[in-house]
Each structure stands twice: as C-alpha cells, then as structure tokens.
Design a protein around this motif. Structure first.
Motif, short mmCIF file in Angstrom:
data_model
loop_
_atom_site.label_atom_id
_atom_site.label_comp_id
_atom_site.label_asym_id
_atom_site.label_seq_id
_atom_site.Cartn_x
_atom_site.Cartn_y
_atom_site.Cartn_z
N ALA A 169 -4.76 -1.37 -8.88
CA ALA A 169 -4.60 0.09 -8.81
C ALA A 169 -5.00 0.67 -10.17
O ALA A 169 -5.12 -0.04 -11.16
CB ALA A 169 -3.16 0.45 -8.47
N LYS B 165 -5.23 8.73 -7.22
CA LYS B 165 -5.65 8.72 -5.82
C LYS B 165 -7.17 8.73 -5.68
O LYS B 165 -7.70 8.38 -4.63
CB LYS B 165 -5.04 9.93 -5.10
CG LYS B 165 -3.52 10.03 -5.20
CD LYS B 165 -2.84 8.79 -4.67
CE LYS B 165 -1.32 8.91 -4.66
NZ LYS B 165 -0.73 8.89 -5.99
N LEU C 281 -8.15 1.62 -4.39
CA LEU C 281 -6.97 0.77 -4.37
C LEU C 281 -7.33 -0.51 -3.64
O LEU C 281 -7.74 -0.48 -2.48
CB LEU C 281 -5.81 1.48 -3.66
CG LEU C 281 -4.52 0.69 -3.46
CD1 LEU C 281 -3.93 0.29 -4.80
CD2 LEU C 281 -3.51 1.50 -2.65
N LYS D 139 0.73 4.11 -2.94
CA LYS D 139 0.26 5.45 -2.59
C LYS D 139 1.33 6.51 -2.77
O LYS D 139 1.02 7.69 -2.96
CB LYS D 139 -0.25 5.46 -1.15
CG LYS D 139 -1.60 4.77 -0.99
CD LYS D 139 -2.17 4.95 0.40
CE LYS D 139 -3.58 4.38 0.50
NZ LYS D 139 -4.18 4.55 1.85
N SER D 140 2.59 6.11 -2.73
CA SER D 140 3.68 7.08 -2.91
C SER D 140 4.00 7.32 -4.39
O SER D 140 4.77 8.23 -4.72
CB SER D 140 4.94 6.59 -2.19
OG SER D 140 5.40 5.37 -2.77
N GLU E 190 0.83 -1.20 0.00
CA GLU E 190 0.00 0.00 0.00
C GLU E 190 0.87 1.26 0.00
O GLU E 190 0.59 2.22 -0.72
CB GLU E 190 -0.91 -0.01 1.24
CG GLU E 190 -1.87 1.17 1.29
CD GLU E 190 -2.81 1.07 2.48
OE1 GLU E 190 -3.71 1.92 2.59
OE2 GLU E 190 -2.65 0.13 3.31
N GLU E 191 1.92 1.25 0.80
CA GLU E 191 2.80 2.42 0.86
C GLU E 191 3.47 2.69 -0.48
O GLU E 191 3.60 3.85 -0.91
CB GLU E 191 3.86 2.20 1.95
CG GLU E 191 4.80 3.38 2.13
CD GLU E 191 5.86 3.12 3.19
OE1 GLU E 191 6.79 3.94 3.29
OE2 GLU E 191 5.76 2.10 3.91
#
Length: 271
Positions: free
Chosen positions: A229, A207, A211, A200-201, A196-197
C-alpha cells in the motif's frame, strides 16, 4: 652581580617588546570580540531571511574560524613577527598539519559537497554509515543525527558524502510492505477481503495509488500474502503498525488462522 645583570636584560626586553606584545594581545582580544559579534549578526540575518538551516550553520561556523585566523595573523604581525617568515612557517606547518589531518580535510570537503549537492537537508530522516536518524545539524566536519530512541550520532562528512545514503524524506510518499500468513485450510478470498477492507478504510492509505494483495509464497507452514500500500512518508510507521494490529484482530474475530512454524514428527513402530 649576575642576578642584577639578568634583571637588567629582562627589563630591557620588556621595554623593547612589552608594548608590542601588549598591543598584540589587545588586537587579539578586540578582534575575537568583533568576530563573535559579526558571526552572531550573521546568524540572526540568516534566521530572519529564512535561509536553509544547514547552509546557515556551515557558513556561520566557517566565517567564525576563518576570521579568527585572520585576527591571529594580524596580532602576530603587531607583535613584530615578520609576515614573510610567518608565511613560510605557516606553509610548512600547514603541509605537516594537512598530512596529519587528511581525514579532517576530507570531512571538510565532504561537508562542502553535501551543501552543494543537497542529498539531504536538516530535518530529513536518513540512513548512512549504518545509522538511521533525523538530521539535526550539518556542520563543517560532521553531520549530526538524532535517532528515534534519542541518541545523538556524529557522522564524519567525508564518508557520508562518499558512501551510500538513503533519504527517507526525499519523496512525499512511501510504499508500505506487509507479509500476512494464513493456514493452508483457510479461505484465501476471505483473508484477502479482510486485508483489503482494513487498508481501504484507513484514510492515511492513498486511494489514488495501486493496492496490491497477492499470494507471494506457499511457505512450509503458511500461505503468505504479499501486500503493498502507499502512504505519505510522515504516515509510514503509523500505517504499518496499525495495519498489523488490525489484521491480527480481524483474523482472530473471523476465524482466519495465523500459523506458526511447526514440524510434524511421525513415529513408526518397528518389530
């Protein structure tokens, strides 16, 4: 004496038909030159007017062929060929050619349908007839694709228009699907947090779209995450390849294993 008579007959025929044939050749030459000038001007006009490239190629090619056929008919008429006789011969020949070239006529009809219905345009990435590539040209009879490995694929328009087709460029966004496997002894929540990190980065991951990171399968050798995604169509492969690499490096750095298929063999000693 026979030779002199033959020469006399040839001279009479040359005097009788020579001028007509010469005029017909001049008409043919000048007519073809004018047709080429016209189609060149038409091409320039379409470019300045910013017309669709596929429609431009199709119309210019069609105009060139059609006008040259008209010039050829006019030249034959100048040479003394009876128009009614020529029409009858043309009709009979057209029937025979039509039967012989039924596939070609089907491709012509397919090209017309493609330009009318617009399932894709020049520049789109499509999959058709087992090939995937970017559309370079839409011609009267064929559609030209350029593949990612720089191959030029020529697809007949008939099967393209009548068969299944995937247009990867039709929508602005695409879903990027991943499957990541971890060992049965690894921490599921930790692995999910790493994935997830990473996603999201990544600025390319949209966004405002959902997700999804869930356990998709308890496989024989691994616990498999199903990850979904969203990204812009142009960023699809960049997101896919970069995420695969980042997840592998992050799993290695934080002690999450990525198992491979394995078989345990147990040996039993018998008396």
């Amino acid at each position: 004496m026979d030779i002199e008579k033959l020469f006399t007959q040839i001279s009479e025929l040359a005097l009788k038909y020579g001028s007509d044939i010469l005029i017909a050749l001049v008409v043919l030459f000048i007519g073809f030159k004018l047709v080429n000038l016209f189609t060149h001007a038409l091409h320039s006009y379409f470019q300045k007017a910013d017309y669709d490239e596929a429609l431009e190629t199709f119309l210019v090619s069609l105009s060139n062929i059609g006008l040259k056929a008209v010039v050829a008919v006019a030249a034959l008429g100048t040479a003394g060929v009876e128009s009614t006789s020529f029409a009858a011969v043309l009709a009979a020949g057209g029937l025979a050619i039509g039967m012989a070239l039924s596939g070609t006529l089907q491709n012509f009809a397919g090209g017309t349908l493609i330009l009318m219905l617009r399932p894709f345009k020049v520049g789109d990435v499509i999959e058709s007839q087992g090939y995937t590539g970017k559309v370079a040209e839409i011609q009267i009879f064929n559609t030209i694709l350029n593949t990612p490995d720089n191959k030029r694929i020529i697809l007949p328009n008939g099967p393209v228009a009548n068969g299944s087709l995937v247009n990867y460029s039709a929508e602005e966004t695409r879903r990027v699907d991943f499957v990541f496997g971890i060992g049965y002894d690894d921490d599921i929540d930790k692995a999910r947090s790493i994935i997830e990190e990473i996603l999201k980065s990544d600025e390319r991951v949209l966004k405002d779209e959902d997700l999804t990171i869930v356990i998709g399968e308890l496989a024989d050798s691994s616990v498999n995450f199903t990850v979904r995604a969203w990204a812009k169509s142009a960023d699809y492969w960049g997101v896919f390849f970069d995420t695969q690499e980042k997840v592998k490096k992050a799993f290695d750095a934080q002690g999450v294993s990525i198992p491979f298929p394995q078989t345990d063999v147990h040996l039993h000693k018998t008396a």
